[in-house]
Motif scaffolding. Structure first.
Motif, short mmCIF file in Angstrom:
data_model
loop_
_atom_site.label_atom_id
_atom_site.label_comp_id
_atom_site.label_asym_id
_atom_site.label_seq_id
_atom_site.Cartn_x
_atom_site.Cartn_y
_atom_site.Cartn_z
N ASN A 1 40.65 36.58 33.38
CA ASN A 1 40.96 36.50 34.81
C ASN A 1 41.85 37.65 35.28
O ASN A 1 42.47 37.56 36.33
CB ASN A 1 41.62 35.15 35.14
CG ASN A 1 42.93 34.97 34.39
OD1 ASN A 1 43.44 35.89 33.75
ND2 ASN A 1 43.49 33.79 34.47
N TYR B 1 36.71 40.32 31.11
CA TYR B 1 38.08 39.81 31.08
C TYR B 1 38.07 38.33 31.44
O TYR B 1 37.13 37.84 32.07
CB TYR B 1 38.96 40.58 32.09
CG TYR B 1 39.15 42.02 31.70
CD1 TYR B 1 40.26 42.43 30.96
CD2 TYR B 1 38.21 42.98 32.04
CE1 TYR B 1 40.42 43.75 30.58
CE2 TYR B 1 38.37 44.31 31.67
CZ TYR B 1 39.47 44.68 30.94
OH TYR B 1 39.64 45.99 30.56
N ASN C 1 35.58 39.37 35.75
CA ASN C 1 36.43 38.24 35.42
C ASN C 1 35.47 37.10 35.11
O ASN C 1 34.99 36.40 36.01
CB ASN C 1 37.34 37.86 36.60
CG ASN C 1 38.60 38.66 36.63
OD1 ASN C 1 39.16 39.01 35.59
ND2 ASN C 1 39.08 38.99 37.81
#
Length: 160
Positions: free
Chosen positions: A12, A10, A63
């Motif tokens: 964030n 991902y 992240n």
């Protein structure tokens, strides 16, 4: 931890994604969270990696930044026993920015592709009568969210 674990990258919002997924599926949990420290490379205090479990299957998240995006080449395939289960999972996964697609596919608001599929679909598409199987396939190809009754009616040659 299982020997092979899907690893989901991902930008964030991995923590938000895990919270959504574990709220939708029973028998789920989040564990083993690790956060970025002062040395980065992400913002200090932001989730770096975590492991979560859905229905006995582990997933790892990161992240990692905006460099990589999800594509339809990878999806999570969810077998559902009832129309209510299909409706619930579908609606929750497309809420707040998700996008429906066709044949039971959708993208959640994070861009991850899912297939929300009735367990009976395999029987419908694999019916020993090729005419029935074709009718089931033709009906499925016209649908976004899959509808069990409509698929069964199509297979059986019933008009809607």
């Amino acid at each position: 931890m299982q020997k092979i674990t899907p690893f989901l990258w991902y930008d964030n919002n991995a923590e938000e994604a895990m919270d959504l997924y574990t709220s939708i599926f029973k028998n789920s949990s989040i564990r083993n969270k690790r956060y970025y420290g002062k040395g980065g490379p992400g913002p200090e205090g932001q989730l770096m990696t975590a492991i979560f479990t859905i229905e006995g299957h582990d997933f790892m998240v990161l992240n990692g930044g905006p460099m990589f995006k999800f594509t339809e080449a990878f999806s999570l395939f969810v077998l559902c026993d009832t129309q209510d289960e299909i409706d619930e999972k579908w609606d929750k996964l497309i809420a707040n920015g998700g996008k429906p697609s066709q044949c039971g596919w959708l993208k959640d608001k994070f861009g991850l592709s899912w297939q929300i599929v009735p367990r009976v679909l395999n029987d419908i598409l694999g019916d020993p009568d090729p005419v029935k199987a074709r009718r089931g396939m033709e009906a499925m190809m016209k649908m976004g969210k899959l509808n069990i009754k409509e698929l069964e009616d199509a297979r059986d040659g019933k008009s809607n």
